[in-house]
Design a protein around this motif. Structure first.
Motif, mmCIF file in Angstrom:
data_model
loop_
_atom_site.group_PDB
_atom_site.id
_atom_site.type_symbol
_atom_site.label_atom_id
_atom_site.label_comp_id
_atom_site.label_asym_id
_atom_site.label_seq_id
_atom_site.Cartn_x
_atom_site.Cartn_y
_atom_site.Cartn_z
ATOM 1 N N PHE A 80 0.825 -1.210 0.000
ATOM 2 C CA PHE A 80 0.000 0.000 0.000
ATOM 3 C C PHE A 80 0.861 1.262 0.000
ATOM 4 O O PHE A 80 0.659 2.189 -0.802
ATOM 5 C CB PHE A 80 -0.937 0.011 1.206
ATOM 6 N N VAL A 81 1.818 1.310 0.902
ATOM 7 C CA VAL A 81 2.668 2.506 1.006
ATOM 8 C C VAL A 81 3.470 2.699 -0.279
ATOM 9 O O VAL A 81 3.561 3.820 -0.811
ATOM 10 C CB VAL A 81 3.605 2.397 2.221
ATOM 11 N N ASN A 82 4.038 1.636 -0.805
ATOM 12 C CA ASN A 82 4.862 1.745 -2.002
ATOM 13 C C ASN A 82 4.053 2.242 -3.200
ATOM 14 O O ASN A 82 4.476 3.150 -3.931
ATOM 15 C CB ASN A 82 5.496 0.395 -2.320
ATOM 16 N N ARG A 83 2.875 1.659 -3.416
ATOM 17 C CA ARG A 83 2.043 2.091 -4.549
ATOM 18 C C ARG A 83 1.658 3.560 -4.420
ATOM 19 O O ARG A 83 1.705 4.321 -5.399
ATOM 20 C CB ARG A 83 0.786 1.223 -4.638
ATOM 21 N N THR A 84 1.293 3.960 -3.212
ATOM 22 C CA THR A 84 0.864 5.344 -3.002
ATOM 23 C C THR A 84 1.987 6.331 -3.276
ATOM 24 O O THR A 84 1.806 7.333 -3.994
ATOM 25 C CB THR A 84 0.356 5.521 -1.557
ATOM 26 N N LEU A 85 3.164 6.071 -2.747
ATOM 27 C CA LEU A 85 4.275 7.010 -2.904
ATOM 28 C C LEU A 85 4.828 7.010 -4.326
ATOM 29 O O LEU A 85 5.186 8.073 -4.870
ATOM 30 C CB LEU A 85 5.376 6.694 -1.898
ATOM 31 N N VAL A 86 4.896 5.834 -4.953
ATOM 32 C CA VAL A 86 5.400 5.762 -6.329
ATOM 33 C C VAL A 86 4.478 6.520 -7.283
ATOM 34 O O VAL A 86 4.939 7.273 -8.158
ATOM 35 C CB VAL A 86 5.562 4.288 -6.764
ATOM 36 N N LEU A 87 3.167 6.354 -7.125
ATOM 37 C CA LEU A 87 2.213 7.049 -8.004
ATOM 38 C C LEU A 87 2.239 8.559 -7.764
ATOM 39 O O LEU A 87 2.129 9.351 -8.713
ATOM 40 C CB LEU A 87 0.806 6.506 -7.781
ATOM 41 N N THR A 88 2.405 8.958 -6.498
ATOM 42 C CA THR A 88 2.485 10.402 -6.207
ATOM 43 C C THR A 88 3.739 11.003 -6.831
ATOM 44 O O THR A 88 3.707 12.122 -7.374
ATOM 45 C CB THR A 88 2.484 10.647 -4.689
ATOM 46 N N ILE A 100 -14.085 15.280 -3.090
ATOM 47 C CA ILE A 100 -14.330 13.974 -2.480
ATOM 48 C C ILE A 100 -15.784 13.561 -2.672
ATOM 49 O O ILE A 100 -16.692 14.397 -2.712
ATOM 50 C CB ILE A 100 -13.976 13.962 -0.979
ATOM 51 N N ASN A 101 -15.994 12.265 -2.802
ATOM 52 C CA ASN A 101 -17.350 11.737 -2.935
ATOM 53 C C ASN A 101 -17.719 10.957 -1.674
ATOM 54 O O ASN A 101 -16.949 10.905 -0.701
ATOM 55 C CB ASN A 101 -17.473 10.865 -4.187
ATOM 56 N N ASP A 102 -18.872 10.316 -1.684
ATOM 57 C CA ASP A 102 -19.346 9.617 -0.490
ATOM 58 C C ASP A 102 -18.430 8.455 -0.100
ATOM 59 O O ASP A 102 -18.227 8.190 1.093
ATOM 60 C CB ASP A 102 -20.772 9.100 -0.720
ATOM 61 N N LYS A 103 -17.888 7.752 -1.101
ATOM 62 C CA LYS A 103 -16.985 6.644 -0.789
ATOM 63 C C LYS A 103 -15.704 7.144 -0.122
ATOM 64 O O LYS A 103 -15.165 6.502 0.790
ATOM 65 C CB LYS A 103 -16.658 5.868 -2.058
ATOM 66 N N ASP A 104 -15.226 8.292 -0.572
ATOM 67 C CA ASP A 104 -14.047 8.887 0.062
ATOM 68 C C ASP A 104 -14.358 9.254 1.512
ATOM 69 O O ASP A 104 -13.556 9.005 2.413
ATOM 70 C CB ASP A 104 -13.593 10.130 -0.694
ATOM 71 N N ARG A 105 -15.533 9.884 1.721
ATOM 72 C CA ARG A 105 -15.923 10.279 3.079
ATOM 73 C C ARG A 105 -16.031 9.060 3.990
ATOM 74 O O ARG A 105 -15.658 9.109 5.172
ATOM 75 C CB ARG A 105 -17.260 11.031 3.047
ATOM 76 N N TYR A 128 -8.821 0.428 -0.926
ATOM 77 C CA TYR A 128 -9.228 1.723 -1.479
ATOM 78 C C TYR A 128 -8.468 2.004 -2.775
ATOM 79 O O TYR A 128 -9.059 2.437 -3.778
ATOM 80 C CB TYR A 128 -8.969 2.814 -0.448
ATOM 81 N N LEU A 129 -7.167 1.744 -2.772
ATOM 82 C CA LEU A 129 -6.376 1.951 -3.991
ATOM 83 C C LEU A 129 -6.837 1.023 -5.115
ATOM 84 O O LEU A 129 -7.026 1.454 -6.261
ATOM 85 C CB LEU A 129 -4.894 1.681 -3.705
ATOM 86 N N THR A 130 -7.024 -0.234 -4.782
ATOM 87 C CA THR A 130 -7.427 -1.216 -5.800
ATOM 88 C C THR A 130 -8.798 -0.896 -6.379
ATOM 89 O O THR A 130 -9.021 -1.001 -7.594
ATOM 90 C CB THR A 130 -7.422 -2.626 -5.189
ATOM 91 N N THR A 147 -7.550 13.035 -5.815
ATOM 92 C CA THR A 147 -8.291 12.774 -4.580
ATOM 93 C C THR A 147 -7.899 11.435 -3.975
ATOM 94 O O THR A 147 -7.649 11.331 -2.764
ATOM 95 C CB THR A 147 -9.806 12.801 -4.851
ATOM 96 N N VAL A 148 -7.852 10.400 -4.816
ATOM 97 C CA VAL A 148 -7.526 9.054 -4.314
ATOM 98 C C VAL A 148 -6.129 9.026 -3.699
ATOM 99 O O VAL A 148 -5.918 8.454 -2.620
ATOM 100 C CB VAL A 148 -7.647 8.016 -5.445
ATOM 101 N N LEU A 149 -5.165 9.671 -4.351
ATOM 102 C CA LEU A 149 -3.809 9.679 -3.794
ATOM 103 C C LEU A 149 -3.722 10.547 -2.544
ATOM 104 O O LEU A 149 -2.995 10.216 -1.597
ATOM 105 C CB LEU A 149 -2.814 10.149 -4.847
ATOM 106 N N ALA A 150 -4.471 11.643 -2.501
ATOM 107 C CA ALA A 150 -4.481 12.490 -1.304
ATOM 108 C C ALA A 150 -5.043 11.728 -0.106
ATOM 109 O O ALA A 150 -4.489 11.771 1.003
ATOM 110 C CB ALA A 150 -5.299 13.753 -1.564
ATOM 111 N N VAL A 151 -6.160 11.008 -0.332
ATOM 112 C CA VAL A 151 -6.739 10.195 0.749
ATOM 113 C C VAL A 151 -5.751 9.107 1.172
ATOM 114 O O VAL A 151 -5.541 8.860 2.368
ATOM 115 C CB VAL A 151 -8.077 9.569 0.301
ATOM 116 N N SER A 152 -5.132 8.459 0.210
ATOM 117 C CA SER A 152 -4.194 7.375 0.507
ATOM 118 C C SER A 152 -2.987 7.885 1.284
ATOM 119 O O SER A 152 -2.478 7.208 2.195
ATOM 120 C CB SER A 152 -3.742 6.701 -0.791
#
Length: 687
Positions: free
Chosen positions: A400-408, A422-427, A466-468, A485-490
């Protein structure tokens, strides 16, 4: 005694003092030091005032025996192992505020003063007794310096305190043909005086303090063992012994007498606090003498009686010290299905692990916590170690950490995207994230560390899912705002992991904080809505965990197999000589019958004795047998046995034993039943 709502200003945390005649192994870590360290780190992150105490237990007969075997002094033995243990703990990340030792002058002074305080209050009983003395060595003999024939099973190498063949507790006076291990001579009995702590006089107070006061908040295994000891009746216990190595008895005419190690060792917690005070300039007394301080002892189950009954009685009688609020003792950890044994070298030693798995301190901390023997004995296997690393730490947390940081880094040059759309799923995910600091913290505060670690991993699982589910690597070209948004939440979730993993995985947490370029070290930081503001520049990313390959694990398994092979070879080499010839008439006096075990249970306050009910064909009788370390009671119901039924009855732990079952034993001490190979009626003669 409900202390959940009580407010404490400071916390005194002690961990059992490892005995300085050998290195530390994973059983020690899982039972005591990892849970104690998790608790201490968590409290510090909460902003609490914590004194976390450790140290080496350096007195007692085993130290002197090892010194004699090595041709060295007791001080040389403890110096070697104290430094080895201390260094291993430091490298492994056990965050003691002080790691002391009981051979230190400040401990001798503290223990002597404690003894003197109780002595002057009249809290000791003076008793004269007959004890074996070696005239050639000119020394009274401790129990382990006497060997002889066990009166119960005939073992000719029984010790003065216990027969390791049948498991029976002995006194030196029970032995037949006793010998001194110092000179090999026959010892003589001489009168000696010792001082005893009258535990029987503390029974009513202990019933009120433990059985009524801590019925709800102490672990069931701890409470149950305490209740068993108290219900069977406590007896006065000697606090001094005849020995040269230890804290000298601070009374006139007591040359050659020292404080019993069980009495002086727990006082080592207090002397360690005094040493910490000297080094830091802080006052130690509030941590031990103020009612707004919480004292917690972390120990293994073999130390429950000392920390729950004996040491509290000492503190209570002295009068100025607080008592433990909790003693969250763990059960035992086995290794590859077998009991960890230092004498058989059946262990994973911490100093060897640190050399052979550099940089993987947190992997072992994780595995020992995830598989902690909190409520029952558990088993460590190298296959499980590998699986938990590869399938959990690497595949869930690290992935999880690796995917998030590499994509950012790939999409935003390592800068945190703004969390705007953000949408309801993010909330929903953000709300779930916010629950974890309290969830994990509550489990830690209730000493459920395995549960707390699982919640930490659930947070990492939440991030992975969440990432998947949102696939930011796909949406970047079609909906860049969604990717942001997805990367910010992650990233917010990764930042929470950097905080919440600190008590469990301190090296990983530090590495992750560096990768995120943050200094989030307070537990409450994880409750903030936004830990990483938009535009925050991340550090350089790296893998948090590496894959553990099959060959690494195979090497460790092979090492254990070599140990087992060596033990077997050693046991095969030594065969006992034939005993003296007996007549047929002497043999025919023994009445041996076939029988069946109908019930079996552990004899309270023992680790080796089972109380068996055996159907002998002619009756159903009780037999006490020292086989509890070889067989679980529930596994031998219905077992066919051969039993000597005309053996004179004998009282063992208050139970009349009528007979002896026949067992075969190898040189390792492994026992197996002697039983008929075909179906026989109970009561058949064995000829």
């Amino acid at each position: 005694m409900d202390t959940k709502n009580k407010q404490f200003r400071r916390f005194t945390i002690t961990s059992a003092l490892p005995y300085a005649n050998g290195p530390v192994h994973i059983g020690h870590l899982a039972g005591v030091y990892v849970p104690a360290d998790i608790y201490a780190r968590y409290l510090r992150m909460k902003g609490e005032d914590v004194l976390f105490i450790g140290g080496s237990d350096e007195h007692g007969v085993p130290i002197t025996i090892k010194a004699r075997q090595q041709g060295s002094s007791p001080q040389e033995v403890v110096d070697k192992f104290h430094q080895m243990i201390k260094d291993s703990f430091e490298k492994f990340g056990i965050s003691f505020d002080i790691y002391s030792r009981t051979s230190a002058p400040i401990h001798h002074e503290t223990a002597s003063a404690f003894f003197t305080s109780l002595y002057e209050k009249g809290d000791f009983i003076e008793k004269y007794s007959q004890q074996y003395y070696d005239e050639e060595a000119q020394h009274f003999l401790a129990d382990r310096y006497i060997t002889g024939t066990c009166p119960h099973c005939g073992n000719e190498n029984a010790y003065g305190d216990q027969c390791e063949r049948c498991g029976t507790s002995l006194s030196p006076l029970d032995l037949i043909n006793p010998r001194s291990t110092l000179s090999g001579n026959i010892p003589v009995l001489r009168e000696t005086k010792h001082w005893y702590l009258p535990l029987d006089k503390a029974e009513s107070w202990l019933r009120e303090w433990i059985l009524e006061g801590h019925k709800e908040d102490w672990k069931t295994n701890v409470y149950g063992q305490c209740k068993s000891w108290i219900d069977q009746g406590l007896q006065p216990r000697a606090v001094t012994r005849d020995l040269d190595w230890g804290v000298k008895v601070p009374l006139p005419d007591t040359d050659g007498k020292v404080l019993y190690v069980w009495f002086d060792a727990p006082i080592g917690y207090i002397s360690a606090a005094r040493e910490w005070s000297v080094k830091t300039g802080k006052d130690w007394e509030p941590y031990w003498k103020s009612n707004d301080s919480k004292l917690v002892h972390f120990i293994g189950k073999d130390n429950i009686v000392f920390h729950c009954i004996i040491f509290p009685t000492m503190l209570h009688r002295e009068g100025s010290y607080i008592l433990p609020e909790n003693v969250p003792a763990n059960e035992f950890l086995n290794l590859e299905g077998d009991k960890i044994s230092t004498s058989r070298n059946w262990a994973v030693w911490l100093h060897e692990y640190l050399d052979e798995f550099p940089g993987k301190e947190d992997v072992l901390r994780y595995v020992l916590t995830a598989n902690a023997p909190e409520t029952k004995d558990n088993d460590f296997t190298w296959k499980d170690f590998q699986t938990r690393n590869n399938s959990e730490l690497l595949a869930i947390f690290g992935n999880f950490v690796n995917r998030t940081l590499v994509l950012t880094q790939k999409y935003y040059d390592g800068k945190v995207p703004s969390l705007e759309w953000i949408n309801d799923k993010d909330r929903e995910v953000l709300a779930q994230m916010d629950a974890y600091p309290e969830l994990i913290g509550r489990s830690v505060e209730n000493y459920r560390f395995r549960e707390a670690l699982n919640e930490l991993m659930n947070l990492a699982r939440l991030g992975n899912k969440y990432l998947t589910d949102n696939e930011p690597w796909k949406t970047y070209k079609t909906d860049e705002q969604r990717t942001a948004t997805v990367l910010a939440v992650s990233l917010q979730l990764a930042a929470k992991l950097s905080v919440l993993s600190e008590p469990f995985l301190p090296f990983t947490a530090a590495k992750l904080r560096k990768m995120l370029s943050v200094n989030l070290t307070a537990w409450n930081d994880a409750s903030q809505a936004c830990l990483l503001p938009g535009g925050h520049q991340l550090g350089e990313s790296a893998l948090l965990f590496d894959r553990i390959e099959d060959d690494q694990v195979l090497k460790q398994v092979q090492k254990l197999q070599e140990t087992k092979k060596s033990n077997l070879q050693a046991s095969e080499v030594v065969l006992k000589p034939q005993k003296e010839t007996i007549t047929y008439e002497e043999f025919s006096r023994m009445d041996i019958r076939t029988g069946t075990i109908l019930s079996a249970e552990i004899v309270p306050k023992t680790q080796k004795l089972l109380r068996l009910i055996i159907d002998t064909g002619i009756d159903k009788r009780t037999v006490v047998s020292g086989i509890a370390e070889h067989y679980r009671p529930e596994n031998i119901i219905g077992q066919k046995v051969c039993i000597l039924i005309n053996l004179a009855p004998r009282q063992l732990k208050g139970i009349e034993s009528n007979g002896m079952i026949l067992m075969a034993e190898n040189n390792e001490g492994k026992l197996c039943f002697v039983e008929p190979t075909a179906e026989f009626h109970n009561g058949s003669d064995v000829k």
